[in-house]
Design a protein around this motif. Structure first.
Motif, mmCIF file in Angstrom:
data_model
loop_
_atom_site.group_PDB
_atom_site.id
_atom_site.type_symbol
_atom_site.label_atom_id
_atom_site.label_comp_id
_atom_site.label_asym_id
_atom_site.label_seq_id
_atom_site.Cartn_x
_atom_site.Cartn_y
_atom_site.Cartn_z
ATOM 1 N N GLN A 21 0.839 -1.197 0.000
ATOM 2 C CA GLN A 21 0.000 0.000 0.000
ATOM 3 C C GLN A 21 0.871 1.242 0.000
ATOM 4 O O GLN A 21 1.992 1.236 0.519
ATOM 5 N N GLN A 45 0.643 5.559 0.749
ATOM 6 C CA GLN A 45 -0.131 6.636 1.362
ATOM 7 C C GLN A 45 0.583 7.950 1.084
ATOM 8 O O GLN A 45 1.662 8.199 1.617
ATOM 9 N N SER A 68 0.886 12.050 1.284
ATOM 10 C CA SER A 68 0.491 13.125 2.193
ATOM 11 C C SER A 68 1.363 14.346 1.934
ATOM 12 O O SER A 68 2.344 14.276 1.190
ATOM 13 N N CYS A 109 5.388 9.872 0.464
ATOM 14 C CA CYS A 109 4.694 8.642 0.083
ATOM 15 C C CYS A 109 5.178 7.553 1.022
ATOM 16 O O CYS A 109 6.355 7.170 0.980
ATOM 17 N N TYR A 154 -0.246 11.913 -7.008
ATOM 18 C CA TYR A 154 -0.330 10.508 -6.641
ATOM 19 C C TYR A 154 1.071 9.889 -6.614
ATOM 20 O O TYR A 154 1.918 10.227 -7.439
ATOM 21 N N GLY A 182 -1.448 5.037 -4.720
ATOM 22 C CA GLY A 182 -1.969 5.632 -3.509
ATOM 23 C C GLY A 182 -3.201 6.462 -3.816
ATOM 24 O O GLY A 182 -3.614 6.591 -4.982
ATOM 25 N N GLN A 183 -3.747 7.107 -2.798
ATOM 26 C CA GLN A 183 -5.033 7.786 -2.932
ATOM 27 C C GLN A 183 -4.918 9.216 -3.425
ATOM 28 O O GLN A 183 -5.916 9.795 -3.789
ATOM 29 N N THR A 196 -2.959 13.293 -3.067
ATOM 30 C CA THR A 196 -3.005 14.430 -2.147
ATOM 31 C C THR A 196 -3.124 15.709 -2.966
ATOM 32 O O THR A 196 -2.436 15.876 -3.976
#
Length: 126
Positions: free
Chosen positions: A2, A4, A6, A21, A94, A117-118, A120
């Motif tokens: 995964q 993430q 930010s 990341c 991303y 990732g999701q 930012t």
């Protein structure tokens, strides 16, 4: 595995941001990590990528002197330092990963990456 992302936010023109990341579930260093961005109404584009094992990097032509990618293996983080930001840098950013070895070539096409990732949001505005 995964990812993430930010560190996004609102910044004035000429300002800087550092995106992070975070990598989880990675059992080896043999990955390439890429940063991509997508602005409203535009297609997703690569910003920069790095071979996590040996640190070789790739930058989109227009961004090489503005953005810096790096990684901290101990913290399992990949950073994107963004300087001299302008309104045209406004986008969702991303990070993405793909299993990859080492060497001078660094994956840089979005179709080459299989884990995302999701995102930012980065907004550059006065």
């Amino acid at each position: 595995v995964q990812l993430q992302a930010s560190g996004g936010g609102l910044v004035k023109p000429g300002g800087s941001l550092r995106l992070s990341c975070a990598l989880s579930g990675f059992t080896s260093d043999y990955y390439a990590i890429g940063w991509f961005r997508q602005a409203p109404g535009l297609k997703r584009e690569v910003v920069s990528s790095i071979n996590y094992n040996d640190g070789n990097t790739y930058y989109a032509d227009s961004l090489e002197h503005q953005f810096t990618i790096s990684r901290d293996k101990g913290k399992k983080l990949v950073y994107l330092q963004m300087d001299s930001l302008q309104p045209e840098d406004t986008a969702i950013y991303y990070c993405a990963a793909v299993r990859y070895g080492s060497g001078p070539y660094v994956p840089r096409e979005d179709w080459q990456f299989d884990t995302w990732g999701q995102g930012t949001q980065v907004t550059v505005s006065s």
